[in-house]
Scaffold this motif. Structure first.
Motif, PDB file in Angstrom:
ATOM      1  N   LEU A  64       0.824  -1.212   0.000  1.00 58.07           N
ATOM      2  CA  LEU A  64       0.000   0.000   0.000  1.00 58.07           C
ATOM      3  C   LEU A  64       0.861   1.265   0.000  1.00 58.07           C
ATOM      4  O   LEU A  64       0.515   2.262  -0.643  1.00 58.07           O
ATOM      5  N   GLY A  65       1.982   1.218   0.713  1.00 54.26           N
ATOM      6  CA  GLY A  65       2.896   2.363   0.703  1.00 54.26           C
ATOM      7  C   GLY A  65       3.474   2.616  -0.683  1.00 54.26           C
ATOM      8  O   GLY A  65       3.567   3.764  -1.136  1.00 54.26           O
ATOM      9  N   LEU A  66       3.857   1.550  -1.382  1.00 53.14           N
ATOM     10  CA  LEU A  66       4.367   1.698  -2.742  1.00 53.14           C
ATOM     11  C   LEU A  66       3.285   2.202  -3.701  1.00 53.14           C
ATOM     12  O   LEU A  66       3.562   3.027  -4.577  1.00 53.14           O
ATOM     13  N   MET A  67       2.080   1.700  -3.533  1.00 46.24           N
ATOM     14  CA  MET A  67       0.983   2.170  -4.385  1.00 46.24           C
ATOM     15  C   MET A  67       0.702   3.656  -4.150  1.00 46.24           C
ATOM     16  O   MET A  67       0.468   4.415  -5.087  1.00 46.24           O
ATOM     17  N   GLY A  68       0.728   4.072  -2.898  1.00 52.48           N
ATOM     18  CA  GLY A  68       0.540   5.492  -2.586  1.00 52.48           C
ATOM     19  C   GLY A  68       1.648   6.350  -3.176  1.00 52.48           C
ATOM     20  O   GLY A  68       1.389   7.437  -3.714  1.00 52.48           O
ATOM     21  N   VAL A  91       1.206   9.408  -5.961  1.00 51.76           N
ATOM     22  CA  VAL A  91       1.768  10.754  -5.770  1.00 51.76           C
ATOM     23  C   VAL A  91       2.746  11.085  -6.894  1.00 51.76           C
ATOM     24  O   VAL A  91       2.732  12.192  -7.452  1.00 51.76           O
ATOM     25  N   LEU A  92       3.595  10.145  -7.253  1.00 52.41           N
ATOM     26  CA  LEU A  92       4.552  10.352  -8.338  1.00 52.41           C
ATOM     27  C   LEU A  92       3.832  10.569  -9.666  1.00 52.41           C
ATOM     28  O   LEU A  92       4.204  11.451 -10.447  1.00 52.41           O
ATOM     29  N   GLY A  93       2.777   9.819  -9.937  1.00 55.86           N
ATOM     30  CA  GLY A  93       1.997   9.993 -11.164  1.00 55.86           C
ATOM     31  C   GLY A  93       1.330  11.354 -11.234  1.00 55.86           C
ATOM     32  O   GLY A  93       1.304  11.997 -12.283  1.00 55.86           O
TER      33      GLY A  93
END
Length: 99
Positions: A17-21, A25-27
């Motif tokens: 979930l941290g990587l998806m978040g 944000v990066l996108g």
């Protein structure tokens, strides 16, 4: 609650979930940056197109003025010569205004 006391399942889901978040944000940041770059490039292209259009217009008006002047010098009829000379002077004034 200590980190070591958490279950492995919770730790793995927290990482996912941290990587998806972070990707979201990066996108979003990438989308905002791309939009600003696109606007700037559109502005630069529009400015270049305007300069090209002005240069082509100047060239065609100058050529038209020269053609009218040469035709006026070669014309055998005085009325035609006067009309072509007046047209050449008007076009020359328009070219001066364009510059």
């Amino acid at each position: 609650m200590k980190f070591n006391d958490l279950s492995v399942k919770f730790k793995l889901w927290a990482i996912v979930l941290g990587l998806m978040g972070a990707l979201v944000v990066l996108g979003a940041g990438l989308m905002v940056h791309t939009e600003s770059v696109t606007k700037e490039s559109d502005r630069v292209v529009a400015f270049g197109n305007e300069r090209i259009f002005t240069a082509l217009r100047w060239k065609s008006m100058t050529q038209s003025s020269v053609d009218n002047l040469l035709a006026a010098m070669q014309a055998s009829e005085p009325d035609l010569s006067a009309r072509l000379l007046a047209q050449a002077q008007k076009t020359s004034a328009d070219v001066t205004e364009l510059q």
